[in-house]
Design an enzyme around this catalytic site. Structure first.
Site, PDB file in Angstrom:
ATOM      1  N   GLY A 103      27.124  32.978  15.437  1.00  0.00           N
ATOM      2  CA  GLY A 103      26.759  34.329  15.821  1.00  0.00           C
ATOM      3  C   GLY A 103      26.228  35.116  14.645  1.00  0.00           C
ATOM      4  N   CYS A 104      25.590  36.236  14.925  1.00  0.00           N
ATOM      5  CA  CYS A 104      24.975  37.036  13.867  1.00  0.00           C
ATOM      6  C   CYS A 104      26.032  37.661  12.959  1.00  0.00           C
ATOM      7  CB  CYS A 104      24.059  38.091  14.468  1.00  0.00           C
ATOM      8  SG  CYS A 104      24.812  39.091  15.774  1.00  0.00           S
ATOM      9  N   TYR A 105      26.993  38.368  13.552  1.00  0.00           N
ATOM     10  CA  TYR A 105      28.052  38.962  12.731  1.00  0.00           C
ATOM     11  C   TYR A 105      28.839  37.892  11.964  1.00  0.00           C
ATOM     12  CZ  TYR A 105      27.628  43.547  15.155  1.00  0.00           C
ATOM     13  OH  TYR A 105      27.199  44.752  15.651  1.00  0.00           O
ATOM     14  N   THR A 156      27.934  35.018  10.852  1.00  0.00           N
ATOM     15  CA  THR A 156      27.161  34.446   9.752  1.00  0.00           C
ATOM     16  C   THR A 156      27.270  35.313   8.495  1.00  0.00           C
ATOM     17  OG1 THR A 156      25.614  33.335  11.226  1.00  0.00           O
ATOM     18  CG2 THR A 156      24.828  33.814   8.999  1.00  0.00           C
TER      19      THR A 156
END
Lengths: 344, 344, 344, 344
Positions: free
Chosen positions: C147-149, C151
């Site tokens: 996921g973005c967060y 990472t």
């Protein structure tokens, strides 16, 4: 190939770096400055860390002579005075500023309020409007890279004017630009707080791009009438949209107008004519060298609305400069310019 | 005085609430809905917590009859059908939508693609363009509140046309609006990601405000020619800027044009004519009922650039609606509308 | 190599198209949809005109079997059910959604409120956190792309935790994201008007990325304590900044903490540790696969502030997915990911 | 009542003008400057045309003595030196800058890097945190108006700390601010192009509001431990959101925490405690003196997330200054501060 950028710390310079880094023929980019010699570009711009950590170099005639191509991303008033001092016959010069565009020194001084470049240098400079001046561009040693507003305006009006489908008289161009066009120097007009919830008209009937547009209309269609040209600042970083209004000649049909664009740009890799557009936005070309064009004919008035969108930093500056370099050096025209638009 | 708002959850409704809350003559505001009866407005809009925690009420003829004034902040197509069902002779009706503006049912149905209001209701409705129709407004029982684009366009063009200083023929209006004009319903075109770095032209030569502007030019100057009118969406919440281009008649001087505006609006509390503007921005009127106007004459073409800025939600909607109410009810014209612009 | 994208109309899909178009090993990209078969992608997204004018294709087991790699840019709840129906042993599957990340079906259903993927598929999936799981990634057939967060959070915290310089207990992560992380579906929360002058905290202590972060901390450092993790929406398109607070163990000096990062990421082409940062911004990585990290030690509290910035659509989604593909297929790690940040 | 504003051209000054213009007790506002005597404020700020066309006046002891209240909207370092030179016993002084807030000259000079005000003046100054220091405020002649970050932080943390429901130790405050907090002077950090698509952390562990917050925690709860405090710039004009993390003491339930806020602020006209918030945004207080607060307890960690939102220019500056004036002068507390939030 060895490239140099003078004025690397401005937005034109930054964009040249971004685009040249994906250019297959560029092995080396040198960054020059007149005032910050020795400074690391990445210390000013952290996004370049580990990419361009090299120090800015002083501008000397010898350093320039070692380059194949040198780009000028300097403000107006610099390159016109600087090029004569560092000129050599082997290096190609591409000037992104307005210094070499106007053929008349008097017009330059009237609209720019600065000292004009020597007439000899102006005469040697070729106006780099890709698609309309290619034979001269290919043989040029000095390119006057077109302004951002003129690029969008001219690419969308010249086909109609050259084919005599619309009147030269009474052209009105209402242009809107993102804020990056104002450069990297902070001012009240570009201060976030006063800019972000505002659309602003500025330089009414006094923008220095007016004579550039008129000169090119004359050059490529054989005739020109004074245009009305307005500029607005809108709260976005990149993008120009020009909305132009022209009077269609009698008995001309929409289909002829559409065909005119399709023929003019059939083989151009960067100009996309879009026939029917519900809506038409600057973000459909963001970050790329595309110029998208659409038209809409109002049958109530027989007036044609001609809309063009470009990224002012790419097609309106660094991208067209690289396209000019590709033409001058015999590279593939799209080299370094194959990005897909960053729509979001 | 008891006020009601139908369509209180839309942006016109929210803005009426914001402005009426500082109106000295308003003791009570009732909020009506056709679909969300019983819902607390503050549960949808947390900014109204502790200010308007009351539930939304159902629209009934009896509830409306108990009001002095009722405002409609509904989308087009609602008020024209609803008012006949809840009408009474005592209550004043002020419609912010486009339903009652066009005198021709056929024009409405052509431009709005919806069923027109009954002709009788249309006939009874008074176009509420403050400053140009005040005698009728003061006696009106039903007000068709002007559209946002027409307000800026008309206030800045009517003085010139009425005094015959410029040509009726060939008028071009290039308008730019903030996104709040599109209302509170999320769409792809108003989705942050696709909007915030984009300027977009939409509804080319097809915007429903075109016939409204032309009807008013005819009504207040005695004559009209088809206009060209373009609309752009720019990434800001509030604000409209209209840039209009008109041909000045022969031998008319800039001073006469300036004087025309100064005389037309000398006593208007909300219209500010600014003679010399380096730059001119929507944020100089943000949050207020002001309409600022400036002009610039291009001597090369004898064409005049006329610029107006308004807050589309105030002078272009809720603010002018309250100004109309003040005129109808005999209140002081500036009551509830004395805010200083929120420049930042 | 033949690539396919399922969910090509979402922002993850659009970004895959943008990046893959500059990937030297990709000859062909097929675009799949479950609901819009036959629609031209360029008719929905005009920026793709003349670039991807092909129609969207239906998803069939046969079509997938003809691909070397297929990416899923679908919302959560889709790939976990779809992959079992189209699976084959030859094609590589890279899932950008959250469906295959959590090893516990129960945790998935608790945090995502959807039916979990089959346990067998989950077991086969490799968590694609580049730099921390590379051996497994290189041999994987199915990748759960982070996921973005997570990472940004993990890349900036794992070195400290793995080297036991800071406490596992009491970690607080305060994250801020641009709006593109919410996807392409218009909602009230992403409606321009209500988003552009607002910073919003949402899903307090309930974000589905919490168990993903904790699972990875456990996996790569051998231990985990519950973290506190907050998410905010800020009015920009792209970018995540995570500001994390950790307690430094006794007698640990700043130099050791800095050295920890320099060693951890010395050979990573995309992670830039910046020692001294006056200011630190999301735009220094915009449009690229970089993750920039900096730290600041507060000697008054012995607490360390750890800051990471990424482009949520690149390193936080499509970019890391391509980096994973490069590792799986044995391509050069930076292929397709060499862009210079679009700082402006 | 006669009011004066010193530093009228800054954003604090502009906001004082905006708010005081709706204050029923204010008959006259004089605008002072140290450097632009005679300049028309409306020539710098066109939004004030016809509203404040008066020239800026020179600061003299006599002019100040004729005023009931004088506000300082000057940058730090000015009022501390200026007030002793223009002081009189009759006029009330309200300083929006940080010059008079810290009781320790040494702390001021350490954090502000400027010369401190005379200790005598500091001693006479009352910290104007409305709701927590009202008895002293009512009798004060000189007010040190709280900083923007401290106002949001303190209003949301003091009730918990004063009632001993949470630990003093280990408090972390992660704050995000709109750009107007940086003032009206253009800088690289507030240049639109580099700000609008960026979230930036700055002054890590070094912000001058840290000692102010700690001093007030000590003053109003009897005890303090060093806090961790971070500041971020987000691309919006107005608004601060503080996300604070505190450790709840054992056996304390959510209901007790909620009740603590409800009791603390039951009679405060400007503080709204919102029990259950799906999402919580700066725009719910925009343009007003409200401070909205919500909390969320994470049962996995027994850590409490405390969120506050204010408009940094109103509750965080000019609004609280007027609230202080109302308390000092015996006016109604809400006078001049009754605006409904400008949610859009």
């Amino acid at each position: 190939m060895k490239m140099g950028i003078i004025g690397a710390t401005g937005y034109g310079g930054l964009e040249l770096i971004r685009l040249l880094s994906s250019h297959g023929q560029v092995s080396d980019i040198q960054l020059f400055t007149s005032s910050e010699e020795g400074v690391l570009l990445s210390s000013k711009y952290p996004h370049l860390t580990k990419l361009y950590d090299q120090p800015l170099e002083a501008i000397t005639k010898e350093a320039i002579a070692a380059l194949d191509v040198v780009f000028f991303g300097t403000p107006s008033g610099v390159s016109g005075q600087l090029i004569p001092r560092i000129y050599n016959e082997k290096t190609k010069f591409i000037d992104l500023s307005g210094d070499l565009r106007l053929k008349s020194q008097q017009a330059y001084e009237q609209w720019y309020k600065k000292t004009a470049a020597p007439q000899e240098l102006i005469n040697k400079s070729v106006y780099g409007l890709c698609g309309w001046n290619d034979v001269a561009i290919e043989k040029a040693q000095v390119i006057a890279n077109p302004g951002c507003y003129p690029t969008a305006t001219l690419l969308s009006l010249l086909p109609l004017l050259a084919s005599e489908l619309v009147e030269h008289k009474g052209i009105i161009v209402d242009a809107k630009s993102g804020v990056s066009g104002s450069g990297n120097k902070p001012t009240q007009m570009t201060h976030f707080t006063e800019t972000t919830e505002a659309t602003t008209i500025y330089k009414m009937n006094a923008h220095q791009h007016i004579p550039e547009i008129e000169q090119a209309i004359k050059a490529y269609t054989g005739h020109v009438e004074p245009i009305t040209f307005s500029t607005h600042l809108v709260p976005m970083i990149r993008g120009i949209i020009t909305t132009s209004y022209v009077q269609v000649k009698e008995n001309i049909k929409l289909e002829q107008l559409q065909q005119c664009f399709q023929e003019a740009y059939a083989s151009d890799p960067f100009i996309r004519f879009i026939e029917n557009a519900d809506k038409f936005s600057t973000n459909q070309v963001r970050g790329t060298n595309f110029c998208d064009i659409t038209i809409n004919l109002d049958e109530r008035t027989n007036r044609l609305t001609v809309v063009a969108v470009i990224d002012n930093l790419v097609k309106g500056a660094a991208g067209q400069a690289i396209q000019n370099m590709n033409k001058m050096m015999g590279f593939e025209e799209q080299e370094g310019l194959k990005q897909v638009p960053m729509f979001i």
